[in-house]
Design an enzyme around this catalytic site. Structure first.
Site, PDB file in Angstrom:
ATOM      1  N   ASP A  81     -56.281 -42.403-117.591  1.00 32.26           N
ATOM      2  CA  ASP A  81     -57.592 -41.924-117.148  1.00 32.26           C
ATOM      3  C   ASP A  81     -57.806 -40.467-117.555  1.00 32.26           C
ATOM      4  O   ASP A  81     -56.970 -39.607-117.273  1.00 32.26           O
ATOM      5  CB  ASP A  81     -57.715 -42.048-115.623  1.00 32.26           C
ATOM      6  CG  ASP A  81     -57.750 -43.501-115.172  1.00 32.26           C
ATOM      7  OD1 ASP A  81     -58.614 -44.243-115.654  1.00 32.26           O
ATOM      8  OD2 ASP A  81     -56.896 -43.893-114.354  1.00 32.26           O
ATOM      9  N   ASP A 121     -51.256 -40.043-120.719  1.00 30.66           N
ATOM     10  CA  ASP A 121     -51.938 -40.473-119.502  1.00 30.66           C
ATOM     11  C   ASP A 121     -53.079 -41.410-119.909  1.00 30.66           C
ATOM     12  O   ASP A 121     -53.495 -41.435-121.074  1.00 30.66           O
ATOM     13  CB  ASP A 121     -52.470 -39.241-118.763  1.00 30.66           C
ATOM     14  CG  ASP A 121     -53.076 -39.603-117.418  1.00 30.66           C
ATOM     15  OD1 ASP A 121     -52.507 -40.460-116.726  1.00 30.66           O
ATOM     16  OD2 ASP A 121     -54.125 -39.034-117.069  1.00 30.66           O
ATOM     17  N   ASP A 142     -54.647 -34.885-119.125  1.00 26.73           N
ATOM     18  CA  ASP A 142     -55.873 -34.135-118.852  1.00 26.73           C
ATOM     19  C   ASP A 142     -55.742 -33.268-117.606  1.00 26.73           C
ATOM     20  O   ASP A 142     -56.671 -32.556-117.255  1.00 26.73           O
ATOM     21  CB  ASP A 142     -57.055 -35.089-118.676  1.00 26.73           C
ATOM     22  CG  ASP A 142     -56.947 -35.897-117.385  1.00 26.73           C
ATOM     23  OD1 ASP A 142     -55.880 -36.529-117.170  1.00 26.73           O
ATOM     24  OD2 ASP A 142     -57.907 -35.899-116.595  1.00 26.73           O
TER      25      ASP A 142
END
Length: 259
Positions: free
Chosen positions: A15, A13, A209
């Protein structure tokens, strides 16, 4: 249990893993550099459909992260790939930005508000009541409802913003029609991404995250999963989920030596 195969390909990922509020997370540059030096297939993923891969390449380069355009995979690209497989050369009414409209143009779709095959909802910072009303009426008239991703909120410097999933819920409430979400946590986004780089899930890993999108999508696609604690999911929240990542690490810096 059978032993997992060595990791030969990496999906990550963007961000919360590589960058945070426009600033690289320590270790992100070393991770990308190591991937490029070893020649291992990799993709940087984002559910954000606003930007094209070229836009994101330029934005990351300004932060010192050199990610080639072909190594960026967005929910807009995953949506376009899905529609191209389902109904090649179709038509769509689109609510979204250049990342989505460009991806649909590139597969030969015609963007129209006259009897489209699909209503495609993506992310934009300027959702208009007029556009949402048009979407509701077209769906009620028979257009199929597609959404780039289910994220209900997005980040901004001022705080959370309503995102694609929230607007999709409004349209669903008005039409009684649920959309098909092409982005994470749909494992379709991961599988089409893996196909794009010639990788196999058994020897691939997903770094994220968020437990509810990144880790879930990686798990359902059959990959090893790494949760970093530099984004939305905290250590205290992990046990609330009925599934777990393969590994939990403080940040992307702790994965560099695994590449």
């Amino acid at each position: 249990m059978a032993e997992r195969k060595p990791i030969e390909s990496w999906l990550t990922d963007m961000d919360g893993v590589l960058i945070h509020e426009g600033v690289p997370i320590p270790g992100a540059d070393a991770f990308i550099k190591k991937l490029r030096e070893t020649g291992k297939p990799f993709l940087v993923l984002t559910n954000n459909s606003i930007y094209t891969a070229r836009d994101l390449h330029a934005r990351l380069a300004r932060m010192g992260l050199e990610v080639p355009v072909e190594n960026i995979w967005t929910s807009a690209l995953a949506t376009a790939k899905f529609l191209d497989d389902q109904r090649p050369g179709g038509t769509a009414y689109v609510i979204g930005e250049a990342g989505l409209t460009t991806a649909l143009h590139d597969i030969g779709y015609v963007l129209t508000d006259h009897d489209p095959d699909y209503v495609v909802l993506g992310e934009t910072r300027t959702y208009s009541f007029e556009a949402m009303t048009k979407a509701v009426r077209l769906i009620n008239a028979g257009a199929r409802f597609i959404c780039t991703n289910p994220d209900e909120t997005g980040p901004s410097l001022e705080g959370p913003l309503p995102a694609t999933g929230s607007v999709a819920a409004l349209i669903t409430k008005a039409t009684g029609k649920e959309p098909y979400f092409a982005g994470k946590p749909n494992p379709l986004m991961m599988r089409t991404g893996l196909n794009a780089i010639g990788a196999h899930s058994e020897s691939s890993a997903m770094i994220g995250d968020r437990m509810d999108t990144d880790i879930l999508a990686g798990l359902e696609a059959g990959m090893q999963t790494f949760l970093v604690l530099t984004g939305l999911t905290t250590q205290a929240e992990i046990d609330r989920f009925p599934f777990r990542p393969s590994k939990i690490v403080p940040s992307i810096a702790d994965i560099v030596d695994r590449v």
